[in-house]
Design an enzyme around this catalytic site. Sequence first.
Site, PDB file in Angstrom:
ATOM      1  N   ASP A   1       3.051  38.522  -9.480  1.00  0.00           N
ATOM      2  CA  ASP A   1       2.363  37.329  -9.997  1.00  0.00           C
ATOM      3  C   ASP A   1       2.048  37.425 -11.486  1.00  0.00           C
ATOM      4  O   ASP A   1       1.206  36.677 -11.992  1.00  0.00           O
ATOM      5  CB  ASP A   1       1.059  37.094  -9.223  1.00  0.00           C
ATOM      6  CG  ASP A   1       1.274  36.302  -7.941  1.00  0.00           C
ATOM      7  OD1 ASP A   1       2.351  35.687  -7.798  1.00  0.00           O
ATOM      8  OD2 ASP A   1       0.375  36.310  -7.078  1.00  0.00           O
TER       9      ASP A   1
ATOM     10  N   LYS B   1       1.515  34.397 -13.763  1.00  0.00           N
ATOM     11  CA  LYS B   1       0.313  33.549 -13.711  1.00  0.00           C
ATOM     12  C   LYS B   1      -0.527  33.679 -14.979  1.00  0.00           C
ATOM     13  O   LYS B   1      -1.433  32.862 -15.204  1.00  0.00           O
ATOM     14  CB  LYS B   1      -0.526  33.921 -12.482  1.00  0.00           C
ATOM     15  CG  LYS B   1       0.084  33.417 -11.175  1.00  0.00           C
ATOM     16  CD  LYS B   1      -0.821  33.698  -9.986  1.00  0.00           C
ATOM     17  CE  LYS B   1      -0.233  33.127  -8.704  1.00  0.00           C
ATOM     18  NZ  LYS B   1      -1.083  33.400  -7.519  1.00  0.00           N
TER      19      LYS B   1
ATOM     20  N   HIS C   1      10.914  35.992  -5.705  1.00  0.00           N
ATOM     21  CA  HIS C   1      10.086  36.300  -4.541  1.00  0.00           C
ATOM     22  C   HIS C   1       9.559  35.050  -3.832  1.00  0.00           C
ATOM     23  O   HIS C   1       8.974  35.160  -2.748  1.00  0.00           O
ATOM     24  CB  HIS C   1       8.925  37.234  -4.923  1.00  0.00           C
ATOM     25  CG  HIS C   1       7.797  36.579  -5.671  1.00  0.00           C
ATOM     26  ND1 HIS C   1       7.793  36.421  -7.037  1.00  0.00           N
ATOM     27  CD2 HIS C   1       6.611  36.063  -5.224  1.00  0.00           C
ATOM     28  CE1 HIS C   1       6.670  35.848  -7.416  1.00  0.00           C
ATOM     29  NE2 HIS C   1       5.935  35.610  -6.336  1.00  0.00           N
TER      30      HIS C   1
END
Length: 345
Positions: free
Chosen positions: A211, A214, A265
Amino acid sequence: MSDQGANKGITRRVRPALRQARRNGRAREEEIRYRTLLEEAADAILIADGSGRYVEVNEAACTLLGYTRPELLALTVADLQPDPRRPEALERFQAHLHESTYRLDRYLQGKDGRLVHVEIRATTIRVGGQLFSQAMCRDLSDQEALEAARSREHTLYLATVRSLAATVDARDVYTHSHSQQVAFYCRLIADELGLAAADVETIELAGLLHDIGKIAIPDTILQKPGRLTPGEWAVMRTHAARGADILSAGSSPALAAIVPMVRYHHERWSGGGYPAGLAGEAIPLGAAVIAAADAFDTITTARPYKPASTLTQACNEIAHSAGGHLHPEVAAAFLRVLERDQAAG
């Protein structure tokens, strides 16, 4: 005596001399060839007779141990052993002398007292009924220094990865420790799939950084206490590709291996995921592992818009998603792990 008879007499005397001269010439050529090979060898070479005394050494051996050639030729194999090993050194040497080849990992003591870590590859040679040992010694000191540097670099790399993951989790107040949890599940799944240790570690690190994109998502979207609008969701969906782009800017081979896992992903086994709409085997296995781990942590974590599911509910959801959202073999491996965890209580 006729001239012909005299010539024959001369020939009988000269021919053996010529043959010996030719043999001597060939011997000199072989000696020159041998000396050239000896001196051009990158490894240290030390040749000892049956008593353990050195009879030949090359320049690499002198450089490695800090002796001149005459100094080394005045020593025995015991003289190069560290003090505690010297009393039995000749006995051990002569025992090895009756082996055709042998390999040892040893420390030799240089002229200045320093210990040099070497790998010894020795061959026993028989010449005219005498036994000699030719030992080729590869210096392991530089290799040890290189491995230590690599270890330090890897430790720093891991610390950087974990710091980045913590930074991402700190920005999203609703998914605290999400990256660490996903990485943990990634390792369990990859282990269950029977992947090599290096691949397991790479997938775990990819889980930590899945992530990272982000960081580029505005707080108004990332920290919104509720469901996102279609426009906000479109921005949020860019995080996978943005994360891959961020990691691609690095020069580390380890980061390069992680990039496709991070980028894909959120792809779905049956298609329809993002950012590329890949399906089936086109999705990197590491990305498929992250998808399963990510889905499980999302299912079992409370969010402002949903409660946390139980472990049984989560297992049912993973099973239902196999072949759709999730890679079927990855989902099956994860379920085996979860079932064992449930059985263990």
